[in-house]
Design a protein around this motif. Sequence first.
Motif: not given
Length: 437
Positions: A12-13, A16, A20, A141, A153, A156, A160, A293
Amino acid sequence: MKTPALNRPMTRRKTIVATTIGNALEFFDFTVYGFMALLIGKLFFPTSTAYGQLLLTAATFGVGFIMRPLGGIVIGAYADRAGRKKAMTLTIFLMALGCAMIALAPTYARIGVAAPMLIVLARLIQGFSAGGEVGASTTLLVEHATPADRGYMASWQFASQGLGILLGAVAVGLLTATLSPAALESWGWRVPFFLGMLIAPVGMYIRRHLEESLDVETPAARAKARRSSLSEVCSEHGRTVLAAILSIVGGTAAAYVVTFYMPTYAVRELGLPPTVALFGAALTGLLSFGLAPFIGRWSDRIGRKPLIVWSRIALVLMIYPGFLWLNQSPTPAVLFTVVGLLSITLVIQTVPGITMLPEMFPKHVRASGMSLVYSVGVALFGGFSPFISTWLLAVTGNRLAPAWYLLAMTLVSLLGLLWLKDFTGKDIDAAGAHQPA
């Protein structure tokens, strides 16, 4: 119990970060072009009047949005056939190509009418890319989320955009503050576009290592891919498409006027210094990046529609008084206050709004549906908002004309929400979740 691959924290990171970078690059470039409107108009559209230059530059800004629906259709269909990450890698390459064309473009003084033609072509390429970027990235996402945190999610995506706007405004503001007018006109305006070219390879590398959220190898997926995703979206979800486009009219018009047109308005109509206007836009980017977020988490708890409705009502109540106050007291403090308050209402309505769009469509046509709705809505009512605002000012001579335009678009957009279903907390991939509208 084993954690699904798409829901693992590391996956997930990475999703993101990859999303972004691409979206921030897109909005960095769009922001820089909008903030350089007066200078680009002088260099590439040397007409007899300053308003003529500004109108042509604003129109060229809007030209990029003409290609968004085509990009949304083509790249959205590609994302539904070949996968989300391949589509996202393609969009960032196209965006970098557009940056390079603008960065290296000779001015009108050097090659004549070919100069504005190059700018228009670059904007068309970037518009095509952007039309597919938002749909593919937001879909990815959402598909890496659980029903309980899809708003977070998806937030983001908008965060971004805020990051790109913030960096673009700061970059142009620093160049304006540190370079002489002659240096800025000679070469300084090209620097941000060269920066966009350098960011793109990093984004492409990260995106190639993403976890794909669409299973394109199963027989069922291949069978669905053979049918035109656009045809299915329009024939089976036509009412949803129309309602969704209508629902984003107000938010997208307000976003592009507040973010991209306001600096030009503040300099040309209110006489504020360019650096003050640019840092007002930077405030918009900072608020979008910082708040998105949290608004996403909020929408996961109370639902998408309540946030959209109440924030749009707040925007309606604030638009005219804000413009009136700004015209009566054109000071930096008033500009930052008005832009900040309008930006907060935009974040509150846009984050749940952009989450709702992919939630409305089944997985095998989700990127196509999301891309079509977003690109058409933004093309018709977002990209040309600066042009319409400039034209209204020229025709009416009334410096409050942009406020009336935003007021009308925001009220119209409330109608679309009446026909949209709120999928907050629900499994959007469950059987029967998306019955034809």
